[in-house]
Write an enzyme that holds these catalytic residues in place. Sequence first.
Site, PDB file in Angstrom:
ATOM      1  N   ASP A  84       1.990   2.578   3.483  1.00  0.00           N
ATOM      2  CA  ASP A  84       1.184   3.772   3.181  1.00  0.00           C
ATOM      3  C   ASP A  84       1.042   4.677   4.397  1.00  0.00           C
ATOM      4  OD1 ASP A  84      -0.964   5.300   1.636  1.00  0.00           O
ATOM      5  OD2 ASP A  84      -2.146   4.539   3.318  1.00  0.00           O
ATOM      6  N   GLU A 122      -1.309  -7.864   2.106  1.00  0.00           N
ATOM      7  CA  GLU A 122      -1.055  -6.429   1.986  1.00  0.00           C
ATOM      8  C   GLU A 122      -0.058  -5.938   3.029  1.00  0.00           C
ATOM      9  OE1 GLU A 122      -3.429  -2.200   1.531  1.00  0.00           O
ATOM     10  OE2 GLU A 122      -4.009  -3.546   3.170  1.00  0.00           O
ATOM     11  N   HIS A 135     -10.057  -2.700   6.505  1.00  0.00           N
ATOM     12  CA  HIS A 135      -9.573  -1.473   5.872  1.00  0.00           C
ATOM     13  C   HIS A 135      -9.832  -1.547   4.368  1.00  0.00           C
ATOM     14  CE1 HIS A 135      -6.556   1.890   5.274  1.00  0.00           C
ATOM     15  NE2 HIS A 135      -7.250   2.301   6.321  1.00  0.00           N
ATOM     16  N   THR A 170      -8.276  -1.822   1.397  1.00  0.00           N
ATOM     17  CA  THR A 170      -7.804  -2.817   0.431  1.00  0.00           C
ATOM     18  C   THR A 170      -8.424  -4.189   0.648  1.00  0.00           C
ATOM     19  OG1 THR A 170      -5.730  -1.605   0.132  1.00  0.00           O
ATOM     20  CG2 THR A 170      -5.780  -3.905  -0.577  1.00  0.00           C
ATOM     21  N   ASP A 221       0.836  -1.202   0.000  1.00  0.00           N
ATOM     22  CA  ASP A 221       0.000   0.000   0.000  1.00  0.00           C
ATOM     23  C   ASP A 221       0.872   1.253   0.000  1.00  0.00           C
ATOM     24  OD1 ASP A 221      -1.901   2.070   0.574  1.00  0.00           O
ATOM     25  OD2 ASP A 221      -3.209   0.575   1.480  1.00  0.00           O
ATOM     26  N   SER A 239      -6.925   4.338  -1.764  1.00  0.00           N
ATOM     27  CA  SER A 239      -6.756   2.890  -1.665  1.00  0.00           C
ATOM     28  C   SER A 239      -8.023   2.134  -2.032  1.00  0.00           C
ATOM     29  CB  SER A 239      -6.320   2.505  -0.244  1.00  0.00           C
ATOM     30  OG  SER A 239      -5.023   2.970   0.030  1.00  0.00           O
ATOM     31  N   ASP A 272      -0.980  -0.111  -4.794  1.00  0.00           N
ATOM     32  CA  ASP A 272      -2.262   0.467  -5.190  1.00  0.00           C
ATOM     33  C   ASP A 272      -2.101   1.913  -5.650  1.00  0.00           C
ATOM     34  OD1 ASP A 272      -1.551   1.233  -2.631  1.00  0.00           O
ATOM     35  OD2 ASP A 272      -3.526   0.909  -1.752  1.00  0.00           O
ATOM     36  N   HIS A 273      -1.046   2.572  -5.162  1.00  0.00           N
ATOM     37  CA  HIS A 273      -0.774   3.971  -5.518  1.00  0.00           C
ATOM     38  C   HIS A 273       0.547   4.366  -4.882  1.00  0.00           C
ATOM     39  CE1 HIS A 273      -1.792   4.878  -1.371  1.00  0.00           C
ATOM     40  NE2 HIS A 273      -2.935   4.216  -1.530  1.00  0.00           N
ATOM     41  N   HIS A 290      -1.556  11.155  -1.400  1.00  0.00           N
ATOM     42  CA  HIS A 290      -1.155  10.293  -2.512  1.00  0.00           C
ATOM     43  C   HIS A 290      -0.723  11.139  -3.707  1.00  0.00           C
ATOM     44  CE1 HIS A 290      -4.110   6.988  -0.895  1.00  0.00           C
ATOM     45  NE2 HIS A 290      -3.150   7.312  -0.042  1.00  0.00           N
TER      46      HIS A 290
END
Length: 455
Positions: free
Chosen positions: A279, A274, A161, A163, A61, A110, A321-322, A414
């Site tokens: 993140d 994950e 969460h 994801t 993440d 996310s 994811d980003h 992000h």
Amino acid sequence: MHFLSTYQRIISRLLLVSSLVVTGAMADEVVISPIEANTTSNNVPTVGPSRPTNIVIMIGDGMGPAYTTAYRYYKDNPETEEIEQTVFDRLLVGMASTYPASVSGYVTDSAASATALSTGVKSYNGAIAVDTEKRPLTTLMERAKALGLSTGVAVTSQVNHATPAAFLAHNESRSNYIDIAQAYLTTDADVILGGGQQYFTPTLLEQFTAKGYQHISELSQLESVHHPKVLGLFADVQLPWGINDKKAHKLSHMTQKALDLLSQNKQGFVLLVEGSLIDWAGHSNDIATAMGEMDEFAAAIEVVEQFVRQSKDTLMVVTADHNTGGLSVGAHDKYEWHPEVLHKVQASPDVIATRAIAAEDWQTITATLLGFTPSEVEYSQLQTARMQGNEPLAIALRKLIDIQSNTGWTSGGHTAMDVQVFAAGPGARLFSGHQDNVDIANKMFSLLPQSVQTP
């Protein structure tokens, strides 16, 4: 509109399936790595079936390319001339764009990204496996279950969460944690491991137990679990930062147990792993803690990599994811970065702040835990922050570590940067080159069995 139409998604999946059928007809075995079989690379240089029995999707993440670059130098042995490869270097196959549905612009959260990765459909920021009209979308886990495969998630955040939620549930908002936890009852997922105890009421836990789940609350209890189903909730919200317990490798332990349990189903499984807290550290612009979380995630990848080597029928796909924080490996017009500073940091800045506030001799404790002695000016700045409380002091400590290591950040949120894709196992070649995050999902869908399997 910059998201794929339903027609385009169907055609994409059909083309992928067709290519796999042709590949399977041409040869009984194919190289499971994008690297040729006679290579000397450390990538998984073995052969296996053209279609996997198991799929493991791993998401770092917030793990943009700067994170894997920083991790390479963080893990480098300074006593050798060579800069050693990491697991990310040897498994890299491509890149992916991450933008959400056009209603949310170019920078994804996310939830939208996980929805794209789990369903093959672009949606709005905050969406949990629903489209822009808030209609439920079929997820990879749901499709796998319908085909007789086992499913599971292992994460370092709360299990409900964004994801993991987008792979297991449907909701118009990622913030509806209680509703998402309740929805997990109907997923029939075989393994659910992570944090989030506070969102599962005693009544809800009783309902899970009634459905045959073994509920555990300590990581050590994993040893007593020998069969699915299991709901392991090991913290109120997130699991502890890896930097505060460097030998624990909690994600690796959860991943290994998930593989052991899910592989009992000979028809196959789909597992989501994950590294959630990469993140969270990025949002805080916390480079020392971020590298600790990268180490956690890398160790988990190596667990799955070894499983792929041994099983030969398992596909591993790793991506992000980003990108979070706009991390810069070097800053302030200086051509340098100092990862050795990060190795000396003995605890996360929030823990250092807590201990510094509680102690009279806070300067000595701070220097010991930081691994370096701040200057008089820096101590004065830290004292000012210390008088304001834990969070201001933690922020000041992160900035001080940034200065010492020459780390830069552009955001507390992000960014729209593309992310990397890593893969090994049957079908790994499909993930080479540039793709979009919905393409990753569609490729995984195409690799699932085409009909319900019978034992």
